[in-house]
Motif scaffolding. Structure first.
Motif, mmCIF file in Angstrom:
data_model
loop_
_atom_site.group_PDB
_atom_site.id
_atom_site.type_symbol
_atom_site.label_atom_id
_atom_site.label_comp_id
_atom_site.label_asym_id
_atom_site.label_seq_id
_atom_site.Cartn_x
_atom_site.Cartn_y
_atom_site.Cartn_z
ATOM 1 N N GLY A 1 9.949 -8.149 -2.625
ATOM 2 C CA GLY A 1 9.951 -7.151 -3.682
ATOM 3 C C GLY A 1 8.544 -6.729 -4.044
ATOM 4 O O GLY A 1 7.562 -7.367 -3.661
ATOM 5 N N GLU B 1 13.397 -5.017 -5.593
ATOM 6 C CA GLU B 1 13.539 -6.111 -4.623
ATOM 7 C C GLU B 1 14.739 -5.839 -3.723
ATOM 8 O O GLU B 1 15.595 -5.002 -4.018
ATOM 9 C CB GLU B 1 13.664 -7.460 -5.331
ATOM 10 C CG GLU B 1 14.780 -7.543 -6.353
ATOM 11 C CD GLU B 1 14.764 -8.846 -7.138
ATOM 12 O OE1 GLU B 1 13.995 -9.759 -6.784
ATOM 13 O OE2 GLU B 1 15.537 -8.957 -8.098
ATOM 14 N N ARG C 1 12.069 -13.986 -4.899
ATOM 15 C CA ARG C 1 11.367 -14.429 -3.683
ATOM 16 C C ARG C 1 12.074 -15.581 -2.964
ATOM 17 O O ARG C 1 11.433 -16.447 -2.372
ATOM 18 C CB ARG C 1 9.915 -14.849 -4.010
ATOM 19 C CG ARG C 1 9.059 -13.735 -4.611
ATOM 20 C CD ARG C 1 8.905 -12.534 -3.681
ATOM 21 N NE ARG C 1 8.128 -11.488 -4.334
ATOM 22 C CZ ARG C 1 8.643 -10.507 -5.075
ATOM 23 N NH1 ARG C 1 9.957 -10.420 -5.234
ATOM 24 N NH2 ARG C 1 7.867 -9.613 -5.648
#
Length: 307
Positions: free
Chosen positions: A142, A147, A177
């Motif tokens: 992202g 993202e 993430r």
């Protein structure tokens, strides 16, 4: 070292000699320009070949590593044993209405450009992300408030046994993430993105603005792995590092960037050991000064020298 002629013959029987490299320097395939050699560096051309290579690794008990385009990765100086798989030849991007299907080896930046050409909005945030589609799903990549989980509809993967699976975005546990792709041992083959109709000029204006921000703030003139650390809750990693007086700190050829403290650059022929030691030094210093633990965003794989 896993490097026998028997394995080589099996690999070229699955794909071809031009797609199997022996003792390949991995520093030539990573954005940091770090890393030792891979015993076998394999670039298959079809989904079936990927499945067969996974099955071969299982049958012959060979170490197996998936390598994206090496943008968010540090390979250690001792390299990687066994088979290193790169899907750079699986890079097709197709579209149908507001849907884009991209193979794993395509760059996510190219998918965002394809979306622009088709006047589709939703992937503007990815216009400066250097990773592959597979890598983008792997870490739910992202930037600038967007993202992958926002636009991903489904994916086709190969599992640890070599089976082909079609999964929805919800099956991947996409969080900041992170995803469950690494823990499940999935190899991403393609992704389907669901976008929306937009205006070409509006989409381009956003992408131009994000590109300017990236190029003006990030140290793109040196090899690096991009943002080294995840954003700690309530803080910005770069600001913490900057306030720790670490900008310009150097170990060997690795340096905390003077342009953006969240980046560590390979300024002068650094070794992976120097680069990793600098990461640890930054984590230790920030922890001592602010009590904040910086968690790595970059992935470290491979063996140390002499292992």
């Amino acid at each position: 070292m896993v490097n026998d002629h028997h394995t080589y013959e099996k690999l070229i029987a699955i794909t071809s000699a031009k797609n199997v490299m022996v003792d390949e320097h991995l520093k030539d395939h990573t954005y940091t320009r770090l890393g030792g050699k891979a015993d076998f560096y394999v670039t298959p051309e079809t989904y079936e070949q990927v499945q067969e290579i996974v099955k071969l690794a299982n049958e012959d008990n060979l170490p197996f590593t998936m390598l994206g385009n090496g943008s968010n990765l540090i390979v250690k100086d001792g390299g990687i044993r066994g088979i290193v798989l790169n899907l750079q030849q699986l890079a097709a991007i197709t579209s149908d209405g507001t849907t884009i299907v991209a193979q794993s080896g395509a760059r996510i930046i190219d998918v965002s450009r394809d979306a622009l050409a088709k006047k589709l909005t939703g992937l503007e945030f990815a216009c400066g992300i250097p990773g592959s589609v597979g890598g983008a799903l792997f870490m739910n990549a992202g930037a600038y408030g967007g993202e992958i989980k926002d636009v991903l509809e489904s994916t086709i993967v190969v599992d640890r046994e070599g089976n082909l699976l079609t999964l929805s975005a919800n099956d991947l546990d996409l969080e900041y993430r992170s995803s469950n792709i690494p823990e499940n041992g999935y190899i991403v083959l393609e992704a389907t993105f669901s976008l929306k109709d937009g205006e070409y000029d509006d989409i381009k204006a956003i992408m131009d603005d994000l590109t300017f921000k990236r190029e003006s703030k990030q140290p793109l003139e040196y090899p690096s792995c991009g943002s080294v650390f995840k954003r700690p809750p309530g803080y910005f990693a770069g600001k913490l590092i900057q306030d720790s007086d670490l900008q310009g700190k150097q170990i060997g050829g690795a340096q905390v960037s003077l342009k953006h403290a969240g980046f560590i650059v390979n300024k002068d022929h650094a070794s992976a050991e120097q680069y990793i030691n600098l990461i640890h030094f930054v984590q230790k210093t920030v922890k001592e000064k602010f009590g904040v633990s910086l968690e790595r965003e970059v992935k470290i794989i491979g063996e140390d020298m002499g292992e």
